[in-house]
Design an enzyme around this catalytic site. Structure first.
Site, PDB file in Angstrom:
ATOM      1  CE  LYS A 202      -4.082   2.001   0.311  1.00 49.40           C
ATOM      2  NZ  LYS A 202      -5.099   1.958  -0.756  1.00 49.40           N
ATOM      3  CG  ASP A 234      -6.566  -0.503  -2.725  1.00 50.12           C
ATOM      4  OD1 ASP A 234      -5.433  -0.777  -3.162  1.00 50.12           O
ATOM      5  OD2 ASP A 234      -7.032   0.653  -2.723  1.00 50.12           O
TER       6      ASP A 234
END
Ligand code: IPM
Ligand code: MG
Length: 371
Positions: A202, A234
């Site tokens: 991330k 994600d």
């Protein structure tokens, strides 16, 4: 006396653990007979059962037995009996995290492969799981699950409406060497596969992820024959259900890997199919990726296949018994091809007489091995 002999530490744990580990031992004994190998077992306590007996989830004796063994076979830990949000009470999961840390098991390999016979029990349409064959390499002894954490009380302003109240934090920290060794592990694995590594982070938000990405590319430079793809976690969660066949090796931080591997397991139809190997520099540990399923404990219906496939990984990685491992993988596949199912992987097409319990599934796999 057989040609080879190995000492295996058995950790049945809680819930369905004791039921499924018995099936794995049955399989090991059969393999021992077929491949001139003696397996010696020592059972030890871990998790809730250890808390009840000793007050701690990872007794010193368990650790000693595990360290003195050639491999550890773990079933599952945890259950509602020990669920608590009180930070001063022992939790079964501490046993699991503790033994991973103490044995230095930083690399957790979770292979996700579709069995042809089960492609219709996947949660995705069967054409979307065509060709799925990936391994998730999860960092297992660092990151968020091992970072500094605390709960504070009477913190001014932390309560409702400006009152004093509670506040808690966890930290996600990685050292260079921790990232380096796990990413290297992933690249090595990719060399024996389709030579593609998705490094999942991330990095658009987290500093630890930016360090991860930097080190991942430094390692990648040593593997010009392997492709590296950076992917945000994600996005990976989305890609896993959109087009899972794009993945060969996924390498990622502890919690990201925990979450993504549960998600990926559903591609195979059931969490009950996913085995895992936790490797470090010493004794390795093998366990299903699923939990202790307390809701179905002692009903005799739990799927023992993930536990049995953990034995396959043990044969491969700890004992170098590739031929036996291949035979075991084939036995499982054949049993599924013949239509045998435990409840979790049964579907509308499963014949009622082919829906079997835990023991019968273990027996079927043993029979195939002997055939
Ligand atoms: C797993 C489990 C464990 C983990 C839990 C039980 C602590 O979810 O092996 O994936 O988070 O590692
Ligand atoms: Mg998990």
């Amino acid at each position: 006396m057989a040609k080879n002999s190995y000492k295996i530490c058995l950790l049945p744990g809680d819930g369905i653990g004791p039921e499924i580990i018995v099936e794995a031992v049955k399989v090991l004994d059969t393999i021992g007979g077929l491949y001139d190998t003696d397996f010696f077992y020592t059972e030890a306590l871990l998790g809730g059962i250890a808390i009840d007996a000793t007050g701690t989830a990872l007794p010193a004796e368990t650790l000693e037995i595990a360290k003195g063994s050639d491999a550890v076979l773990l079933a599952a830990v945890g259950g509602p009996k020990w669920d608590t949000t009180d930070p001063t009470k022992p939790r079964p999961e501490q046993g699991l995290l503790g033994i991973r840390k103490e044995l230095g098991l930083y690399a957790n390999l979770r292979p996700v492969k579709i069995f042809g016979a089960l492609k219709d029990s996947s949660s995705l349409k069967s054409e979307n799981v065509e060709g799925v064959d990936m391994v998730i390499v999860r960092e297992l002894t660092g990151g968020l699950y091992f970072g500094k954490r605390d709960r504070m009380y009477d913190v001014p302003g932390a309560g409702i409406d400006g009152a004093a109240g509670m506040r808690a934090y966890d930290t996600l920290e990685y050292s260079e060497y921790e990232i380096e060794r796990i990413v290297r592990h992933a690249f090595e694995a990719a060399r024996g596969r389709r030579r593609k590594v998705h490094s999942v982070d991330k990095a658009n938000v987290l500093e630890s992820s930016r360090l991860w990405r930097e080190i991942a590319h430094r390692v990648a430079a040593d593997y010009p024959d392997v492709e590296i793809i950076d992917q945000l976690v994600d996005n990976t969660a989305m890609q896993l259900v959109r087009w899972p066949a794009q993945f060969d090796v996924i390498v990622t931080e502890n919690m990201f890997g925990d979450i993504l591997s549960d998600e990926a397991s559903m591609l195979t139809g059931s969490l009950g199919m996913l085995a895992s190997a936790s490797l470090g520099d010493g004794t390795a540990l093998y366990e299903p990726s699923h939990g202790s399923a307390p809701d179905i404990a002692s009903l005799g219906i739990a799927n023992p296949i993930a536990q049995i496939l953990s034995v396959e990984l043990m044969l491969r990685y700890s004992f170098g018994m590739d031929e036996a491992a291949d035979a075991l993988a084939k036995a499982v596949e054949d049993v599924l091809d013949e239509g045998w199912r435990t409840k979790d992987i049964a579907d509308a097409s499963t014949l009622p007489q082919k829906t079997v319990g835990t023991t019968a599934m273990g027996d079927l796999i043993v029979e195939k091995l002997k055939a």
